[in-house]
Design a protein around this motif. Structure first.
Motif, PDB file in Angstrom:
ATOM      1  N   GLY A 116       1.179 -15.427  -3.211  1.00  0.00           N
ATOM      2  CA  GLY A 116      -0.106 -16.068  -2.938  1.00  0.00           C
ATOM      3  C   GLY A 116      -0.098 -17.550  -3.294  1.00  0.00           C
ATOM      4  O   GLY A 116      -0.685 -18.372  -2.573  1.00  0.00           O
ATOM      5  N   THR A 117       0.557 -17.903  -4.390  1.00  0.00           N
ATOM      6  CA  THR A 117       0.678 -19.318  -4.757  1.00  0.00           C
ATOM      7  C   THR A 117       1.458 -20.093  -3.700  1.00  0.00           C
ATOM      8  O   THR A 117       1.079 -21.212  -3.312  1.00  0.00           O
ATOM      9  CB  THR A 117       1.381 -19.443  -6.118  1.00  0.00           C
ATOM     10  OG1 THR A 117       0.625 -18.741  -7.113  1.00  0.00           O
ATOM     11  CG2 THR A 117       1.519 -20.892  -6.539  1.00  0.00           C
ATOM     12  N   LEU A 118       2.541 -19.506  -3.234  1.00  0.00           N
ATOM     13  CA  LEU A 118       3.351 -20.134  -2.200  1.00  0.00           C
ATOM     14  C   LEU A 118       2.551 -20.332  -0.923  1.00  0.00           C
ATOM     15  O   LEU A 118       2.544 -21.425  -0.321  1.00  0.00           O
ATOM     16  CB  LEU A 118       4.582 -19.276  -1.933  1.00  0.00           C
ATOM     17  CG  LEU A 118       5.518 -19.689  -0.789  1.00  0.00           C
ATOM     18  CD1 LEU A 118       6.068 -21.082  -1.012  1.00  0.00           C
ATOM     19  CD2 LEU A 118       6.655 -18.677  -0.636  1.00  0.00           C
ATOM     20  N   ALA A 119       1.847 -19.297  -0.470  1.00  0.00           N
ATOM     21  CA  ALA A 119       1.068 -19.385   0.765  1.00  0.00           C
ATOM     22  C   ALA A 119      -0.078 -20.382   0.629  1.00  0.00           C
ATOM     23  O   ALA A 119      -0.339 -21.184   1.538  1.00  0.00           O
ATOM     24  CB  ALA A 119       0.530 -18.007   1.136  1.00  0.00           C
ATOM     25  N   GLY A 120      -0.766 -20.364  -0.521  1.00  0.00           N
ATOM     26  CA  GLY A 120      -1.878 -21.288  -0.724  1.00  0.00           C
ATOM     27  C   GLY A 120      -1.431 -22.733  -0.716  1.00  0.00           C
ATOM     28  O   GLY A 120      -2.124 -23.607  -0.179  1.00  0.00           O
ATOM     29  N   ALA A 121      -0.277 -23.014  -1.303  1.00  0.00           N
ATOM     30  CA  ALA A 121       0.231 -24.381  -1.326  1.00  0.00           C
ATOM     31  C   ALA A 121       0.622 -24.848   0.074  1.00  0.00           C
ATOM     32  O   ALA A 121       0.341 -25.991   0.467  1.00  0.00           O
ATOM     33  CB  ALA A 121       1.427 -24.473  -2.266  1.00  0.00           C
TER      34      ALA A 121
END
Length: 224
Positions: free
Chosen positions: A114-119
């Motif tokens: 989720g952190t990767l996708a949000g960034a």
């Protein structure tokens, strides 16, 4: 005739198995250390980058142009929030066992994803810049020009990738990792269980009246 070798004793078998067990523990420690390092580093990178400037632009007004900038928190709070969740999950991996460890490891991996996708999604977002331009100019339909993105979204994405790898390592190797010591856990039977079984009271001396009265006070029948 050649002498028949004596059979191996249990002690000899245990001595032979000890190096193999030590090797297994050493093999399990490598992904453990790697997961801790990657997870802590990934969470730190995601949290650090969330407070930095992700995008810049200019808003056109009658007097000229106003520079605008938006941080990671202005654009999306997903990477920072999920980095905190991932860091908590990384610590919780060592507090649980069995199915609980699998669930926490999955949460760690999902936090990284989720952190990767949000960034990555935030790297192309201009809504925060337009909102800031509208506030600065007083016009709801204010537009922005010369939009530029910094490297900080990619740093947050890298942090998410590290959290994801740490979660995958925990899912694959977590069953071999040690858990927190249960030395300070309360026994299930309460304080009395910790002290061991209660000793049976000695039978009173029927020739001594004071012992008979003590037995009656305790609710015991001195004649049994």
């Amino acid at each position: 005739m050649s002498a028949v070798p004596p059979p191996r004793t249990d002690a000899a078998t245990a001595d032979a198995a000890a190096p193999a067990a030590a090797g297994d523990r050493g093999t399990a420690r490598k992904p453990l250390a790697l997961a801790l390092l990657l997870g802590a580093l990934g969470a730190a990178l995601a949290l650090l980058s969330s407070g930095r400037t992700w995008a810049t632009a200019t808003a056109v007004v009658a007097q000229g142009e106003l520079p605008q900038k938006a941080s990671g928190q202005d654009i999306t709070g997903v990477p920072g929030a999920l980095a905190v969740v991932g860091l908590a999950a990384l610590v919780a991996v060592f507090a649980v066992r069995g199915a609980g460890r699998v669930a926490v490891s999955a949460l760690l991996a999902l936090s990284g994803a989720g952190t990767l996708a949000g960034a990555l999604l935030g790297n192309a977002d201009t809504a925060a810049l337009k909102a800031k331009a509208a506030t600065a100019t007083g016009m709801s339909n204010a537009s922005v020009h010369h939009v530029a993105h910094t490297a900080w979204p990619w740093v947050a994405a890298g942090g998410g990738a590290l959290l994801l790898i740490a979660g995958l390592l925990a899912l694959v190797h977590g069953r071999h990792w040690p858990a927190m010591s249960g030395r300070y856990e309360r026994p299930t039977g309460g304080p009395r269980a910790a002290r061991g079984p209660r000793r049976a009271a000695a039978k009173p001396d029927l020739d001594r009246p004071e012992e008979i009265w003590k037995s009656l006070d305790r609710g015991e029948d001195p004649t049994t």
